[in-house]
Design an enzyme around this catalytic site. Structure first.
Site, mmCIF file in Angstrom:
data_model
loop_
_atom_site.group_PDB
_atom_site.id
_atom_site.type_symbol
_atom_site.label_atom_id
_atom_site.label_comp_id
_atom_site.label_asym_id
_atom_site.label_seq_id
_atom_site.Cartn_x
_atom_site.Cartn_y
_atom_site.Cartn_z
ATOM 1 C CE1 TYR A 142 28.188 -13.688 -13.521
ATOM 2 C CE2 TYR A 142 29.372 -14.647 -15.373
ATOM 3 C CZ TYR A 142 29.370 -14.022 -14.139
ATOM 4 O OH TYR A 142 30.570 -13.744 -13.519
ATOM 5 C CG ASP A 237 27.116 -11.589 -22.974
ATOM 6 O OD1 ASP A 237 28.088 -12.031 -23.632
ATOM 7 O OD2 ASP A 237 27.081 -11.583 -21.730
ATOM 8 C CE LYS A 265 32.710 -17.866 -21.637
ATOM 9 N NZ LYS A 265 33.327 -18.044 -20.335
HETATM 10 N N1 HOZ Z 1 31.095 -18.226 -14.971
HETATM 11 C C1 HOZ Z 1 31.623 -19.364 -15.628
HETATM 12 C C2 HOZ Z 1 30.551 -20.280 -16.063
HETATM 13 N N2 HOZ Z 1 29.441 -19.724 -16.675
HETATM 14 C C3 HOZ Z 1 32.611 -20.130 -14.800
HETATM 15 C C4 HOZ Z 1 33.956 -19.577 -14.960
HETATM 16 C C5 HOZ Z 1 35.051 -20.427 -14.350
HETATM 17 O O1 HOZ Z 1 34.897 -20.961 -13.276
HETATM 18 O O2 HOZ Z 1 36.053 -20.540 -15.002
#
Ligand code: HOZ
Length: 425
Positions: A142, A237, A265
């Site tokens: 992802y 990534d 992050k």
């Molecule tokens: N896409 C995020 C986990 N891989 C979740 C993001 C969220 O809900 O803060």
């Protein structure tokens, strides 16, 4: 009444699904999402004042633990001078210098406000640089929710059984080719056929969006060689893995250097920041120097950059990553041992401060193997742990995160809870 339930009911009336990001809705595990109001160190408190040990850590950024006093102090100080200028600041330069110094392959870097922006922009630059359209990604990886990347994606897209999203034009998706992760032969075959048409390959060098998947060294090295040979840009990534699996990220750990890297992050310390960087020759394609346009009002936001810089300063302390990995390793070893003693089909593993929990006999290596794991058992385990105040990611397809604030006591409390949970399974 349970305040989480009450807030969720109200939220569902005016926020789609009651949440601002799908995984948070607990759609995969069932039940009511927890609404949090406070966090400190390794701990969270919900709206019912129930306490939890946090193994999500905001999906990675809170590597120092929540509300670290030095991060909070700098955020307060900088907020006094401005929340946003929409103009350059010295801190952005220091952030860029820090990233260039710490991430082995980055020569130039630009700041954005999220990981999605970082990957979307990196792909645009790679396409501009190569004058090619096709991009390659891997099943279950992802890279945020830009149209071109929502093809066979992981994380929420996977959880909700929608490998691709509605609303993505066919003409956009048609240039995204997908390959199975850790499958070197499939990679070679694709490059044999289309190598000279590929603008870039984007990959999570350790996958954190279909649970945790570790790359095979040969797979990463072959990928590097093929991209070099065919003039395709290799993008790592490292939004999740950057500054977490090692100070220099997965590229340092596996000693395979990409042409471009996306970050997020940890570099925001909990506030919204992303970045993309790489070789000067590629990055100089960006406006105002070159023809590839990219911009953002809040890019390099002073408060977010200050939180990120303080975080990056603190994680450079000696042995920081060794201790983080040790603590994470104690967690996964302990869980695996308890499961084994109880004869449960379960395993767990970590890369630095990132971990995966798998209800399968061996740790999965690919999207297909993740899909074959026992999701029902994970969901039961998740709720049994949650009841006991242990907060794991609410999906069998998400990685977990440990912070420097997690103590031996936290791990022991988690293992005691797991003893009860595995027995009840
Ligand atoms: N896409 C995020 C986990 N891989 C979740 C993001 C969220 O809900 O803060």
């Amino acid at each position: 009444m349970d305040k989480n339930k009450q807030l969720f009911q109200q939220s569902q009336l005016i926020i789609p699904g009651g949440v601002n990001s799908p995984v948070r809705a607990f759609g995969s595990v069932g039940g009511t999402p927890i609404f949090f109001k406070r966090a400190k160190g390794s701990r969270l408190w919900d709206e019912n004042d129930k306490e939890y040990i946090d193994y999500i850590n905001s999906w990675g950024p809170m590597i120092l633990g929540h509300a670290h006093p030095e991060v909070i102090k700098v955020v307060q100080e900088v907020a006094e001078s401005s929340l946003s200028f929409g103009a350059p600041t010295e801190r952005e330069l220091i952030m860029a210098e820090t990233i260039v110094r710490l991430v082995p392959s980055i020569e130039q870097v630009r700041l954005v406000s999220s990981g999605t922006e970082a990957t979307m922009s990196a792909i645009r630059v790679a396409r501009g640089y190569t004058s090619r359209d096709k991009i390659v990604k891997f099943e279950g990886c992802y890279h945020g929710h830009a149209d071109a990347l929502l093809v066979k994606a992981g994380s929420g897209a996977l959880t909700f059984g929608q490998p691709s999203s509605a609303g993505v034009p066919h003409d956009v998706a048609k240039d995204t080719l997908t390959l199975p992760y850790n499958n070197t032969q499939a990679l070679k075959d694709l490059f044999d056929r289309l190598g000279d048409e590929i603008a870039c390959v984007i990959i999570e060098p350790v996958v954190g969006n279909m649970n945790l998947i570790v790359p095979e060294q040969e797979f990463l090295e072959t990928l590097r060689q093929l991209c070099t040979h065919h003039g395709a840009v290799l993008i790592f990534d490292e939004v999740m893995t950057g500054f977490r699996v090692a100070l220099g990220g997965a590229q340092e750990l596996f000693n395979v250097l990409p042409d471009m890297t996306t970050l997020g992050k940890v570099i925001g310390g909990g506030l919204p920041v992303g970045a993309f960087g790489g070789k000067k020759e590629i990055m100089s394609q960006l406006a105002p120097l070159g023809p590839v346009y990219q911009a953002g009002t809040l890019s390099g936001n002073p408060v977010a950059v200050a939180a990120g810089l303080k975080t990056l300063e603190l994680i450079q302390q000696e042995n920081f990553h060794v201790q983080l990995a040790d603590m994470t390793n104690k967690l996964v070893t302990g869980l695996t041992q308890i499961a084994r003693e109880q004869g449960k089909e379960f395993t767990a593993r970590n890369v630095g401060g990132m971990f995966g929990l798998y209800f399968s006999a061996t740790a999965p290596n690919s999207f297909d193997e993740v899909m074959a794991s026992d999701r029902e058992s994970f969901n039961k385990f998740f709720h049994l742990m949650l009841e006991q105040g242990i907060y794991f990611g609410p999906s069998a397809f998400e990685a977990g995160f440990v912070s420097a604030a997690h103590t031996e006591h936290d791990i022991q409390q988690t293992l005691n809870a797991a003893q009860v949970a595995f027995e009840a399974l």
